[in-house]
Write an enzyme that holds these catalytic residues in place. Structure first.
Site, PDB file in Angstrom:
ATOM      1  N   CYS A  91       4.720 -24.186 -50.538  1.00 33.41           N
ATOM      2  CA  CYS A  91       5.914 -24.919 -50.114  1.00 33.41           C
ATOM      3  C   CYS A  91       6.140 -26.064 -51.082  1.00 33.41           C
ATOM      4  CB  CYS A  91       5.752 -25.445 -48.693  1.00 33.41           C
ATOM      5  SG  CYS A  91       7.126 -26.499 -48.180  1.00 33.41           S
ATOM      6  N   GLY A  92       7.327 -26.126 -51.662  1.00 34.90           N
ATOM      7  CA  GLY A  92       7.626 -27.169 -52.633  1.00 34.90           C
ATOM      8  C   GLY A  92       7.971 -28.502 -52.009  1.00 34.90           C
ATOM      9  N   HIS A  93       8.843 -28.481 -50.971  1.00 34.03           N
ATOM     10  CA  HIS A  93       9.164 -29.758 -50.328  1.00 34.03           C
ATOM     11  C   HIS A  93       7.899 -30.361 -49.736  1.00 34.03           C
ATOM     12  CE1 HIS A  93       9.001 -28.356 -46.060  1.00 34.03           C
ATOM     13  NE2 HIS A  93       8.932 -29.657 -45.807  1.00 34.03           N
ATOM     14  N   GLY A 257      11.615 -26.313 -52.710  1.00 26.39           N
ATOM     15  CA  GLY A 257      10.824 -26.418 -53.934  1.00 26.39           C
ATOM     16  C   GLY A 257      10.423 -25.065 -54.491  1.00 26.39           C
TER      17      GLY A 257
END
Length: 337
Positions: A91-93, A257
């Site tokens: 997960c980017g965020h 993200g």
């Protein structure tokens, strides 16, 4: 009432997308890999995922992460991402948020240079984050994600009410079915959330019927969980506006993200952008943005891939010490969908 367990968490948001960081209370097996830690959680602590992600503590769109000890000296920490239904590979965020939270809360030593590097172990692979800070302020995170690539293009399917469409299957830390909405009437906006969620789940099932999903080098990664809708941006300077639909129909509030990573691979494969060309992505809310860039190319086995970086900022919302009574079925977590 009998209190059985107490767990400490940090709450953040990244351009509106929440994150619950679970950083204490789980006795991970010593020396275990990140996949072994996830299997341990699934077998022994899945009740904790449900209790913190679902109501009454969470909600249908809650997202979280187990912050784990590293499995070797090659990493500084492990990240196992979760929501009310299941687990995500990356997960980017969340990486932006957890990296900033670690620096802000003293969970990692600050580099005197003002740029602290954190090596994260995820079930998708190594993710390296850099957190900028000045005095007592934490400014932003930039991370280099796992390599991204386009697995399939122009997958034809029917979306009820919006006609025949095509999707590309792209890996960016999770697998995404990316769909161009520019020829349809469906717009990406908060007031259309229910329709976007419903259409995203339908599109995902249609794409799943058409393709076999398998990562080139990671045998455990073989699922399509995300659908990304995109069209022209509403913020000047952005390349596109998008929303990511995942899990049980959750909508990512941020630009995403891993989603930005996948979108850059998607546009690069279609000749829209090139390597070392910065882009800006816009999310569902039409307010926050992420900055992205493909800094090079590499391979995943025999498959050409690109190296994405994503930059963004997160806000600290608060902390909590949750008491959990597992004998109470409501306290243990529920979802209203």
């Amino acid at each position: 009432m009998r209190v059985q367990d107490v767990y400490n968490v940090i709450y953040t948001h990244t351009e509106g997308e929440p994150l619950c960081i679970i950083y204490s209370g789980v006795p991970y097996p010593a020396g275990s890999t990140i996949l072994e830690k996830r299997a341990f959680l699934e077998e022994n602590y899945d009740w904790l995922r449900k209790a913190l992600m679902r109501e009454p503590r969470g909600h249908a769109d809650m997202f979280g992460v187990f912050l784990t000890p590293p499995s070797s000296r090659d990493y500084d920490a492990g990240l196992i991402y979760i929501d009310g239904k299941e687990y995500s590979h990356m997960c980017g965020h969340g990486t932006i948020a957890v990296a900033m939270a670690m620096v802000a809360n003293g969970l990692v030593a600050r580099d005197p240079s003002g740029l602290t590097r954190i090596r994260f172990e995820t079930t998708a692979g190594l993710v390296v984050a850099e957190v900028a800070h000045e005095d007592d302020r934490v400014l932003w995170t930039r991370f280099e994600n796992v390599p991204a690539y386009v697995a399939a293009q122009d997958i034809a399917f029917e979306l009820p009410g919006y006609g025949p469409l095509k999707a590309d299957l792209v890996w960016g830390g999770n697998y995404f079915g990316i769909i161009d909405l520019r020829g349809t009437s469906l717009r990406i906006a908060p007031e259309n959330g229910s329709e976007l969620s419903r259409m995203g789940l339908i599109a995902r099932e249609e794409i799943r019927k058409k393709v076999t999903v398998q990562h080139p080098t990671e045998a455990h990664i073989n699922n399509l969980n995300f659908v990304t809708f995109w069209h022209e941006p509403t913020i000047e300077g952005c390349l596109y506006k998008n929303v990511h639909v995942f899990s049980a129909g959750q909508l990512d509030r941020s630009p995403g993200g891993t989603g930005t990573s996948a979108m850059m691979a998607y546009f690069e494969a279609r000749g829209v952008i090139g390597l070392n060309q910065p882009i800006t992505s816009e999310g569902l809310l039409g307010s926050g943005t992420f900055e992205g860039c493909l800094i090079g190319e590499t391979t995943l086995g025999t498959v050409r891939a690109v190296r994405p970086t994503v930059k963004g900022t997160a806000g600290m919302l608060g902390t909590a010490s949750w008491t959990i009574n597992r004998e109470d079925p409501v306290d243990a977590g529920f979802l209203v969908l």
